[in-house]
Scaffold this motif. Sequence first.
Motif, PDB file in Angstrom:
ATOM      1  N   GLY A 126      48.282  48.843   5.409  1.00 32.99           N
ATOM      2  CA  GLY A 126      46.743  49.302   4.419  1.00 32.99           C
ATOM      3  C   GLY A 126      45.951  49.353   5.463  1.00 32.99           C
ATOM      4  O   GLY A 126      45.739  47.925   6.598  1.00 32.99           O
ATOM      5  N   LEU A 127      44.578  50.315   5.163  1.00 37.27           N
ATOM      6  CA  LEU A 127      43.042  49.531   6.302  1.00 37.27           C
ATOM      7  C   LEU A 127      41.773  49.793   4.942  1.00 37.27           C
ATOM      8  O   LEU A 127      42.437  50.373   3.814  1.00 37.27           O
ATOM      9  CB  LEU A 127      42.819  50.790   6.922  1.00 37.27           C
ATOM     10  CG  LEU A 127      43.573  51.095   8.106  1.00 37.27           C
ATOM     11  CD1 LEU A 127      43.450  52.054   9.396  1.00 37.27           C
ATOM     12  CD2 LEU A 127      43.728  49.065   8.788  1.00 37.27           C
ATOM     13  N   ILE A 128      40.788  48.989   4.716  1.00 39.35           N
ATOM     14  CA  ILE A 128      39.656  49.456   3.631  1.00 39.35           C
ATOM     15  C   ILE A 128      38.669  49.210   4.754  1.00 39.35           C
ATOM     16  O   ILE A 128      37.993  48.099   5.484  1.00 39.35           O
ATOM     17  CB  ILE A 128      39.813  48.092   3.514  1.00 39.35           C
ATOM     18  CG1 ILE A 128      41.181  47.976   2.232  1.00 39.35           C
ATOM     19  CG2 ILE A 128      38.471  48.030   2.269  1.00 39.35           C
ATOM     20  CD1 ILE A 128      41.214  46.276   1.476  1.00 39.35           C
ATOM     21  N   SER A 129      38.197  50.204   4.824  1.00 42.90           N
ATOM     22  CA  SER A 129      36.810  50.393   4.918  1.00 42.90           C
ATOM     23  C   SER A 129      35.754  49.927   4.569  1.00 42.90           C
ATOM     24  O   SER A 129      35.153  49.174   3.363  1.00 42.90           O
ATOM     25  CB  SER A 129      36.099  51.773   5.123  1.00 42.90           C
ATOM     26  OG  SER A 129      34.415  52.183   5.208  1.00 42.90           O
ATOM     27  N   VAL A 142      41.488  50.255  16.644  1.00 37.47           N
ATOM     28  CA  VAL A 142      40.444  49.474  18.069  1.00 37.47           C
ATOM     29  C   VAL A 142      40.070  48.016  17.647  1.00 37.47           C
ATOM     30  O   VAL A 142      39.613  48.067  16.764  1.00 37.47           O
ATOM     31  CB  VAL A 142      39.751  50.358  18.931  1.00 37.47           C
ATOM     32  CG1 VAL A 142      40.050  51.742  19.840  1.00 37.47           C
ATOM     33  CG2 VAL A 142      39.069  50.573  18.756  1.00 37.47           C
ATOM     34  N   GLU A 143      40.573  47.338  18.860  1.00 35.98           N
ATOM     35  CA  GLU A 143      40.619  45.659  18.082  1.00 35.98           C
ATOM     36  C   GLU A 143      38.310  45.373  18.734  1.00 35.98           C
ATOM     37  O   GLU A 143      38.372  44.804  17.807  1.00 35.98           O
ATOM     38  CB  GLU A 143      41.517  45.054  19.580  1.00 35.98           C
ATOM     39  CG  GLU A 143      42.538  45.125  18.836  1.00 35.98           C
ATOM     40  CD  GLU A 143      43.419  43.881  19.242  1.00 35.98           C
ATOM     41  OE1 GLU A 143      44.243  43.130  18.705  1.00 35.98           O
ATOM     42  OE2 GLU A 143      43.753  44.254  21.038  1.00 35.98           O
ATOM     43  N   ALA A 144      38.244  46.280  20.374  1.00 37.12           N
ATOM     44  CA  ALA A 144      37.058  45.829  20.535  1.00 37.12           C
ATOM     45  C   ALA A 144      36.181  47.218  20.593  1.00 37.12           C
ATOM     46  O   ALA A 144      37.122  48.436  21.016  1.00 37.12           O
ATOM     47  CB  ALA A 144      37.271  45.233  22.361  1.00 37.12           C
ATOM     48  N   ARG A 185      40.651  41.470  10.911  1.00 35.75           N
ATOM     49  CA  ARG A 185      39.973  43.117  11.371  1.00 35.75           C
ATOM     50  C   ARG A 185      39.356  43.914  12.322  1.00 35.75           C
ATOM     51  O   ARG A 185      40.461  43.210  13.663  1.00 35.75           O
ATOM     52  CB  ARG A 185      37.908  42.881  11.085  1.00 35.75           C
ATOM     53  CG  ARG A 185      38.059  41.765   9.609  1.00 35.75           C
ATOM     54  CD  ARG A 185      36.900  41.723   9.416  1.00 35.75           C
ATOM     55  NE  ARG A 185      36.279  41.076   8.003  1.00 35.75           N
ATOM     56  CZ  ARG A 185      35.133  41.095   6.878  1.00 35.75           C
ATOM     57  NH1 ARG A 185      34.073  41.497   7.308  1.00 35.75           N
ATOM     58  NH2 ARG A 185      35.300  40.889   5.429  1.00 35.75           N
ATOM     59  N   ALA A 186      39.385  45.333  12.270  1.00 32.33           N
ATOM     60  CA  ALA A 186      39.581  46.265  13.752  1.00 32.33           C
ATOM     61  C   ALA A 186      38.523  47.002  13.233  1.00 32.33           C
ATOM     62  O   ALA A 186      37.941  46.950  12.338  1.00 32.33           O
ATOM     63  CB  ALA A 186      40.805  46.496  13.812  1.00 32.33           C
ATOM     64  N   HIS A 187      38.471  47.859  14.000  1.00 31.86           N
ATOM     65  CA  HIS A 187      37.786  48.985  13.951  1.00 31.86           C
ATOM     66  C   HIS A 187      38.081  50.826  14.146  1.00 31.86           C
ATOM     67  O   HIS A 187      39.391  50.408  14.775  1.00 31.86           O
ATOM     68  CB  HIS A 187      36.089  49.083  15.357  1.00 31.86           C
ATOM     69  CG  HIS A 187      35.843  47.698  15.313  1.00 31.86           C
ATOM     70  ND1 HIS A 187      34.495  47.232  14.949  1.00 31.86           N
ATOM     71  CD2 HIS A 187      35.656  46.280  15.986  1.00 31.86           C
ATOM     72  CE1 HIS A 187      33.824  46.314  15.026  1.00 31.86           C
ATOM     73  NE2 HIS A 187      34.989  45.618  15.634  1.00 31.86           N
ATOM     74  N   PRO A 198      34.032  49.221  10.811  1.00 32.89           N
ATOM     75  CA  PRO A 198      35.131  47.899  10.671  1.00 32.89           C
ATOM     76  C   PRO A 198      35.742  48.365   9.525  1.00 32.89           C
ATOM     77  O   PRO A 198      35.271  49.240   8.637  1.00 32.89           O
ATOM     78  CB  PRO A 198      33.886  47.313  10.532  1.00 32.89           C
ATOM     79  CG  PRO A 198      33.227  47.570  10.003  1.00 32.89           C
ATOM     80  CD  PRO A 198      32.325  49.185  10.681  1.00 32.89           C
ATOM     81  N   VAL A 199      37.413  47.979   9.942  1.00 32.15           N
ATOM     82  CA  VAL A 199      38.053  47.705   8.536  1.00 32.15           C
ATOM     83  C   VAL A 199      38.694  46.531   8.689  1.00 32.15           C
ATOM     84  O   VAL A 199      38.356  46.150   9.371  1.00 32.15           O
ATOM     85  CB  VAL A 199      38.921  49.333   9.261  1.00 32.15           C
ATOM     86  CG1 VAL A 199      38.470  50.527   8.992  1.00 32.15           C
ATOM     87  CG2 VAL A 199      39.664  48.826  10.295  1.00 32.15           C
ATOM     88  N   GLU A 200      39.300  46.433   7.722  1.00 30.76           N
ATOM     89  CA  GLU A 200      40.375  45.737   7.499  1.00 30.76           C
ATOM     90  C   GLU A 200      41.608  45.918   7.242  1.00 30.76           C
ATOM     91  O   GLU A 200      42.157  46.662   6.805  1.00 30.76           O
ATOM     92  CB  GLU A 200      40.299  44.803   6.023  1.00 30.76           C
ATOM     93  CG  GLU A 200      41.072  43.206   5.638  1.00 30.76           C
ATOM     94  CD  GLU A 200      40.126  42.426   4.465  1.00 30.76           C
ATOM     95  OE1 GLU A 200      40.833  41.231   4.393  1.00 30.76           O
ATOM     96  OE2 GLU A 200      39.119  42.636   3.428  1.00 30.76           O
ATOM     97  N   ILE A 201      42.425  45.103   8.115  1.00 28.62           N
ATOM     98  CA  ILE A 201      44.174  45.533   8.021  1.00 28.62           C
ATOM     99  C   ILE A 201      44.935  44.334   6.908  1.00 28.62           C
ATOM    100  O   ILE A 201      44.228  43.710   6.611  1.00 28.62           O
ATOM    101  CB  ILE A 201      44.822  45.190   8.929  1.00 28.62           C
ATOM    102  CG1 ILE A 201      44.168  46.090  10.370  1.00 28.62           C
ATOM    103  CG2 ILE A 201      46.230  45.780   9.518  1.00 28.62           C
ATOM    104  CD1 ILE A 201      44.388  46.115  11.885  1.00 28.62           C
ATOM    105  N   VAL A 202      45.500  45.707   6.327  1.00 25.67           N
ATOM    106  CA  VAL A 202      45.909  44.696   4.619  1.00 25.67           C
ATOM    107  C   VAL A 202      47.432  45.750   4.611  1.00 25.67           C
ATOM    108  O   VAL A 202      47.872  46.266   5.057  1.00 25.67           O
ATOM    109  CB  VAL A 202      44.662  45.028   3.370  1.00 25.67           C
ATOM    110  CG1 VAL A 202      43.754  44.330   3.446  1.00 25.67           C
ATOM    111  CG2 VAL A 202      45.413  46.223   3.081  1.00 25.67           C
TER     112      VAL A 202
END
Length: 216
Positions: A126-129, A142-144, A185-187, A198-202
Amino acid sequence: TAVDNATLPFMGIVHGKISGVPVMICRLSFSGEMAFEVYSGAGYGALVWEALIEAGKPFGLVTYGLEALGTLRIEKGHVTGAEIDGRTTARDLHLDWMLSRKKPFIGSAMMDREGLIAPGRLELVGLISLDNQPLNGGAHIVEALDEANPHDSIGHITACCYSPALGKYIALALVKDGKARRGTRAHISDPLRNRFGPVEIVSNHFFDPDGSRMHG
């Protein structure tokens, strides 16, 4: 016809009548909520529909569309064709608990082939904005972040929505080694639509993770 939990548990079926029309009632759920499907002969579909709508009026019954249904399934982390795309396995989607260890099934002969269990496979997350902006299906992760030269994708969004239950923009995504990345976190990198953020991976289970609502 009784439809209580004891008579009609999740995945159960009963037969009865609605307005005199023979029907089959199935306790199924695409959305992850407590839900039922009603089957009748094709010529009686409109009559059964109208009878259900009329019977539901005192209870505030309302209809809802596929977009709402899609939002509910994303909140619960349920997969559809966007995630089951011919390249993913049950393990990638965290559904390996469904695979029998006692008997063969379609695909069981290939299940443990090297390429299907290799590190770095895309796994459902899952991703959270984190900037409270909408996400787009198909956007890369992407990571960077490098807006001028997007590169090194680690995955992509398969489905996204605004979650009324969470009050956030969320998404399902397939990400390399996704399960191990939970809590990081990623982008988002989406140069065609000029969307970066940015997003958080959940976990892919945003809401009601134990599925209790589905079981009443």
